[in-house]
Design a protein around this motif. Sequence first.
Motif, PDB file in Angstrom:
ATOM      1  N   GLN A   4      34.072  -1.113  56.833  1.00  0.00           N
ATOM      2  CA  GLN A   4      32.759  -0.486  56.980  1.00  0.00           C
ATOM      3  C   GLN A   4      32.569   0.716  56.077  1.00  0.00           C
ATOM      4  O   GLN A   4      31.459   1.045  55.699  1.00  0.00           O
ATOM      5  N   SER A   5      33.692   1.394  55.758  1.00  0.00           N
ATOM      6  CA  SER A   5      33.585   2.615  54.966  1.00  0.00           C
ATOM      7  C   SER A   5      32.929   2.392  53.608  1.00  0.00           C
ATOM      8  O   SER A   5      32.438   3.319  52.998  1.00  0.00           O
ATOM      9  N   PHE A   6      32.973   1.159  53.145  1.00  0.00           N
ATOM     10  CA  PHE A   6      32.436   0.893  51.807  1.00  0.00           C
ATOM     11  C   PHE A   6      31.101   0.167  51.848  1.00  0.00           C
ATOM     12  O   PHE A   6      30.608  -0.281  50.821  1.00  0.00           O
ATOM     13  N   ALA A   7      30.503   0.046  53.042  1.00  0.00           N
ATOM     14  CA  ALA A   7      29.280  -0.741  53.180  1.00  0.00           C
ATOM     15  C   ALA A   7      28.204  -0.269  52.219  1.00  0.00           C
ATOM     16  O   ALA A   7      28.013   0.924  52.020  1.00  0.00           O
ATOM     17  N   ASN A   8      27.528  -1.221  51.618  1.00  0.00           N
ATOM     18  CA  ASN A   8      26.405  -0.965  50.723  1.00  0.00           C
ATOM     19  C   ASN A   8      26.750  -0.245  49.419  1.00  0.00           C
ATOM     20  O   ASN A   8      25.879   0.352  48.783  1.00  0.00           O
ATOM     21  N   THR A   9      28.026  -0.305  49.018  1.00  0.00           N
ATOM     22  CA  THR A   9      28.401   0.295  47.737  1.00  0.00           C
ATOM     23  C   THR A   9      27.582  -0.282  46.588  1.00  0.00           C
ATOM     24  O   THR A   9      27.103   0.437  45.718  1.00  0.00           O
ATOM     25  N   GLY A  10      27.417  -1.606  46.623  1.00  0.00           N
ATOM     26  CA  GLY A  10      26.715  -2.293  45.530  1.00  0.00           C
ATOM     27  C   GLY A  10      25.317  -1.748  45.319  1.00  0.00           C
ATOM     28  O   GLY A  10      24.891  -1.502  44.186  1.00  0.00           O
ATOM     29  N   LYS A  11      24.614  -1.523  46.425  1.00  0.00           N
ATOM     30  CA  LYS A  11      23.249  -1.015  46.295  1.00  0.00           C
ATOM     31  C   LYS A  11      23.235   0.398  45.710  1.00  0.00           C
ATOM     32  O   LYS A  11      22.358   0.754  44.942  1.00  0.00           O
ATOM     33  N   LEU A  12      24.242   1.182  46.107  1.00  0.00           N
ATOM     34  CA  LEU A  12      24.313   2.542  45.564  1.00  0.00           C
ATOM     35  C   LEU A  12      24.609   2.510  44.064  1.00  0.00           C
ATOM     36  O   LEU A  12      24.077   3.317  43.304  1.00  0.00           O
ATOM     37  N   VAL A  13      25.462   1.573  43.645  1.00  0.00           N
ATOM     38  CA  VAL A  13      25.762   1.447  42.221  1.00  0.00           C
ATOM     39  C   VAL A  13      24.472   1.191  41.451  1.00  0.00           C
ATOM     40  O   VAL A  13      24.175   1.862  40.450  1.00  0.00           O
ATOM     41  N   ARG A  14      23.692   0.242  41.946  1.00  0.00           N
ATOM     42  CA  ARG A  14      22.435  -0.069  41.259  1.00  0.00           C
ATOM     43  C   ARG A  14      21.484   1.127  41.282  1.00  0.00           C
ATOM     44  O   ARG A  14      20.769   1.399  40.330  1.00  0.00           O
ATOM     45  N   PHE A  15      21.521   1.864  42.394  1.00  0.00           N
ATOM     46  CA  PHE A  15      20.646   3.027  42.530  1.00  0.00           C
ATOM     47  C   PHE A  15      21.005   4.102  41.498  1.00  0.00           C
ATOM     48  O   PHE A  15      20.139   4.642  40.805  1.00  0.00           O
ATOM     49  N   ILE A  16      22.310   4.389  41.369  1.00  0.00           N
ATOM     50  CA  ILE A  16      22.734   5.405  40.391  1.00  0.00           C
ATOM     51  C   ILE A  16      22.383   4.951  38.978  1.00  0.00           C
ATOM     52  O   ILE A  16      21.907   5.740  38.157  1.00  0.00           O
ATOM     53  N   LEU A  17      22.599   3.661  38.710  1.00  0.00           N
ATOM     54  CA  LEU A  17      22.255   3.121  37.394  1.00  0.00           C
ATOM     55  C   LEU A  17      20.781   3.354  37.101  1.00  0.00           C
ATOM     56  O   LEU A  17      20.393   3.750  36.001  1.00  0.00           O
ATOM     57  N   ARG A  18      19.960   3.073  38.120  1.00  0.00           N
ATOM     58  CA  ARG A  18      18.519   3.220  37.946  1.00  0.00           C
ATOM     59  C   ARG A  18      18.153   4.685  37.669  1.00  0.00           C
ATOM     60  O   ARG A  18      17.327   4.969  36.808  1.00  0.00           O
ATOM     61  N   LEU A  19      18.802   5.591  38.398  1.00  0.00           N
ATOM     62  CA  LEU A  19      18.489   7.011  38.252  1.00  0.00           C
ATOM     63  C   LEU A  19      18.909   7.557  36.896  1.00  0.00           C
ATOM     64  O   LEU A  19      18.207   8.336  36.277  1.00  0.00           O
ATOM     65  N   ASP A  20      20.077   7.143  36.437  1.00  0.00           N
ATOM     66  CA  ASP A  20      20.719   7.840  35.333  1.00  0.00           C
ATOM     67  C   ASP A  20      20.939   6.983  34.102  1.00  0.00           C
ATOM     68  O   ASP A  20      21.722   7.345  33.241  1.00  0.00           O
ATOM     69  N   LEU A 117      20.849  12.082  53.825  1.00  0.00           N
ATOM     70  CA  LEU A 117      19.799  11.080  54.013  1.00  0.00           C
ATOM     71  C   LEU A 117      20.358   9.677  53.827  1.00  0.00           C
ATOM     72  O   LEU A 117      20.093   8.774  54.611  1.00  0.00           O
ATOM     73  N   VAL A 118      21.152   9.532  52.746  1.00  0.00           N
ATOM     74  CA  VAL A 118      21.705   8.213  52.444  1.00  0.00           C
ATOM     75  C   VAL A 118      22.678   7.778  53.541  1.00  0.00           C
ATOM     76  O   VAL A 118      22.667   6.633  53.988  1.00  0.00           O
ATOM     77  N   ARG A 119      23.492   8.730  53.984  1.00  0.00           N
ATOM     78  CA  ARG A 119      24.501   8.399  54.988  1.00  0.00           C
ATOM     79  C   ARG A 119      23.893   8.051  56.351  1.00  0.00           C
ATOM     80  O   ARG A 119      24.528   7.394  57.177  1.00  0.00           O
ATOM     81  N   SER A 120      22.663   8.509  56.600  1.00  0.00           N
ATOM     82  CA  SER A 120      22.020   8.175  57.868  1.00  0.00           C
ATOM     83  C   SER A 120      21.575   6.717  57.882  1.00  0.00           C
ATOM     84  O   SER A 120      21.228   6.169  58.919  1.00  0.00           O
ATOM     85  N   LEU A 121      21.578   6.095  56.708  1.00  0.00           N
ATOM     86  CA  LEU A 121      21.283   4.660  56.613  1.00  0.00           C
ATOM     87  C   LEU A 121      22.598   3.901  56.808  1.00  0.00           C
ATOM     88  O   LEU A 121      23.660   4.503  56.812  1.00  0.00           O
ATOM     89  N   PRO A 122      22.528   2.581  56.950  1.00  0.00           N
ATOM     90  CA  PRO A 122      23.797   1.849  57.134  1.00  0.00           C
ATOM     91  C   PRO A 122      24.642   1.808  55.863  1.00  0.00           C
ATOM     92  O   PRO A 122      24.843   0.768  55.261  1.00  0.00           O
ATOM     93  N   VAL A 123      25.116   2.984  55.462  1.00  0.00           N
ATOM     94  CA  VAL A 123      25.915   3.112  54.252  1.00  0.00           C
ATOM     95  C   VAL A 123      27.265   3.691  54.645  1.00  0.00           C
ATOM     96  O   VAL A 123      27.322   4.630  55.445  1.00  0.00           O
ATOM     97  N   GLY A 124      28.341   3.145  54.084  1.00  0.00           N
ATOM     98  CA  GLY A 124      29.685   3.555  54.487  1.00  0.00           C
ATOM     99  C   GLY A 124      30.001   4.981  54.060  1.00  0.00           C
ATOM    100  O   GLY A 124      29.413   5.529  53.139  1.00  0.00           O
ATOM    101  N   LYS A 125      30.994   5.533  54.747  1.00  0.00           N
ATOM    102  CA  LYS A 125      31.411   6.899  54.511  1.00  0.00           C
ATOM    103  C   LYS A 125      31.895   7.111  53.074  1.00  0.00           C
ATOM    104  O   LYS A 125      31.670   8.139  52.466  1.00  0.00           O
ATOM    105  N   LEU A 126      32.593   6.098  52.552  1.00  0.00           N
ATOM    106  CA  LEU A 126      33.172   6.233  51.215  1.00  0.00           C
ATOM    107  C   LEU A 126      32.358   5.531  50.139  1.00  0.00           C
ATOM    108  O   LEU A 126      32.764   5.469  48.986  1.00  0.00           O
ATOM    109  N   ALA A 127      31.219   4.976  50.550  1.00  0.00           N
ATOM    110  CA  ALA A 127      30.449   4.159  49.613  1.00  0.00           C
ATOM    111  C   ALA A 127      29.992   4.966  48.410  1.00  0.00           C
ATOM    112  O   ALA A 127      30.025   4.496  47.270  1.00  0.00           O
ATOM    113  N   ASN A 128      29.595   6.218  48.652  1.00  0.00           N
ATOM    114  CA  ASN A 128      29.089   7.025  47.551  1.00  0.00           C
ATOM    115  C   ASN A 128      30.184   7.305  46.517  1.00  0.00           C
ATOM    116  O   ASN A 128      29.989   7.144  45.312  1.00  0.00           O
ATOM    117  N   LEU A 129      31.355   7.698  47.004  1.00  0.00           N
ATOM    118  CA  LEU A 129      32.467   7.972  46.095  1.00  0.00           C
ATOM    119  C   LEU A 129      32.863   6.701  45.353  1.00  0.00           C
ATOM    120  O   LEU A 129      33.091   6.698  44.141  1.00  0.00           O
TER     121      LEU A 129
END
Lengths: 533, 301
Positions: A4-20, A117-129
């Motif tokens: 669960q700690s890594f949930a939604n990593t993929g979406k965050l990857v795409r999000f960072i790509l989109r931002l930067d 904000l992101v962590r309040s969604l179903p996103v894992g604890k370590l997903a951002n890192l």
Amino acid sequence: MNQQSFANTGKLVRFILRLDRFRMLIWLLALTFFTLMVPLAFLDLYPSQADRDVMAETMENPAMTAMVGPGDLGNYTVGAMTAHQMLLLTAVVVGLMNILLMNRYTRSEEEDGRRELVRSLPVGKLANLNASFIILSLLNSLLAIITGVGLYALGIDSMGLSGSLLYGLILGVTGLFFAGLTALIAQITENARTVFGFSLALLLIAYLIRAIGDVGHEALSWVSPLGWVTAAEVYSANNWWVLLLLIGGTLLFVALAFYLNAIRDLDAGFLPSRSGKRQASPLLLSPLGLAFRLQRTGIMSWAIAMLLVGVSYGSVMGDLDSFFGSNEMMQQLLASQEGTSFTAQFVSVLMVVVALIGTVSPVMAVLRLNGEEKKDRLDHLLGRAVSRTRLVAGYLVIAVINGFLMLSLAAGGLWLAAASVMEEPFAFGEIYGAGLAYYPAMLVMVGLVVLLIGFVPKVSSVVWLYVFYSFFVLYFGGVFQFPEWVGKLSPFGYIPELPVDEMEWAPVVILIVIAVGLTAVGMLGFNRRDIQG
Amino acid sequence: MALLKTEGLTKMFGNFKAVDDINIDVQKGEVYGFIGPNGAGKSTTIRVLLGMLKATNGKASIFGKDVWQDAVEIHKRIAYVPGDVNLWPNLTGGEVIDLFMKLRGGAMNKNRREELIGKFNFDPSKKCRTYSKGNRQKVSLIAAFASDADLYILDEPTSGLDPLMERTFQECVMEARDEGKSVLLSSHILSEVERLCDRVGIIRDGQIIESGSLDELRHLTRTNLNVETKQQITSLDDMKGVHHVERKEQALSLQVDTENLDDVIRHISQFGVVKLESAPPTLEDLFMRHYEGASASGGES
């Protein structure tokens, strides 16, 4: 650390790509461009092995070794030259890129409250890192592949496939090493500024340790990851195994970062946050004191940089005459004159460069006033018993002293280093005077910034274009054979090029008058206009 | 004596009239409430009064001096708290408070500083980057109330404070008034203004549309009535000055224009009054009345 700690990593990857995506693209393009341009330029500048051997001789001194590391000077091919002069410095820049980006995606996000904000969604604890690592791994891999393949594709004899790929991989893996280090520090300390400061300090310490090691204490170089970079001996011995050291270090940092992230609270770190001063020191309590305090770190760093620039230029003065005598391109750049040594001409060209680098700091010092205004912080001062004139004067005093300090440090450093390597050294006054002659031109730039802030604050940063223009026309004027008036559009174009030219006092006096005029008119404008907010 | 006075004060930004012909005055020893929604021109007016912006037309003076020409002299005797407090991230709160107090000039009252730091429950040893909005406002409030000013200019000073700190703030304002100081308080928290202010000015689209003491303002408007009668009240809706009649079983609630109050009470009393409650209009009622229907024309923020 469960699944669960890594949930939604993929979406965050795409999000960072989109931002930067553009930020990353620009880094990638700039790094690739410089890496591929340099060997081509070397090929142009030093077409024969004889040219390169002369260059190798010039490089054979402790100051250069401290700056760029050891090189294969006995067999100084274009490849060896590129690896020697560029690889270490490029690796430092790649390290810087990774520090900036990793900090941006981890602790900055968290500190600004977006992570919550992101962590309040179903996103894992370590997903951002996790996502941040994936993004930087992608970026560094791309950099490694593009530069590696690109260098080989240049088709230069001494730059084979193996060496080129190693060159690219060293850059990419060094990048990841510092990304990992930054991620680890981002878990330990609580705010993004400290993370940046710490990581950058470690990068610079790594650079310094290997500098000391390379000059005399070889064992010391092995302590520094940047020492491993030069130990790869790209385009000569091609030591692939240093990659293992860098990868090992990276994995260690990453594992630690994940572990610490998993056990800590959001927004927390592991260092007790240090209490600051409950009361201000008397030195802070004036507009001038505040202005200095805000810029203190920046000014000190710039001052050290100026000293290093001076020392490193000075240290190559020893055998310049023989070097320039054999190089046509350099002769053109220096627009050879009868009766003066090449070294003296070199000094006169260097001084323009040094003066313009030194100008950056005072210009930033005055522009800071505009930065404060944009952040609505001038109201705090002007809403109290502080007149606008006193406010501007504070920034101006800092800029004026700052400029003098920068020129003095660079010229002084240059003289000191030159005196230690030359057989017939320049007199101190000759070098110091040549540098200080540019002070009036520097003051004109400062005055121009005050004028811009007084009347058109929103566009005051266009002054950088003018600084860049001055640099371009005066440095490359000789090569591109610009007509004389092109140089005269810059205040720096009126300064006599000491020690080659005779000293002239008229332009100096006129420039000072212009600087004072610009400043006075700018202050008048600042006193009459609305403060933005 | 008017400490602060504006006459026909106007500020244009290009073609946009942010402040339009404003006349206000703040007397010695009074708290003047300056109310209006975001973007109505409150902060622009205040920034003109502080000499940050130059008035396009009209006059503004504080202590009888021109706010633009004599800004520095004036600022020695005023304390200003902005609504949006942006501080230097790498200075501590304590350093900023000292800086603010020192820049105002005059004696540094260390005891008062410590007392306020305690009252506002503030930690001055942290870097400003770690402060929440409320804590940044505390920096500004502590520096302001620790100084011995004659006029306090407070621009939405409590938008980030919790209810406890809001009360502390109100105590500070009342203390200042009791010492004969004057306060210009811009706010959109109407209960706060109602509690603290002697007079108010309501601003809309850059113009003052109503001003005076709360009593005076109330006089211009309606009283809320709740009545219960033995018999059903008839023909009430047709009476002059009666609004918003609502029936709930035997009870009835309505609003009555102040000048028609007498007639309406006489009428109601014919039906055998069981219970009668009257309440003065709240500031919110006043405020809403001015804004109802106006939002369509004045929504530039």
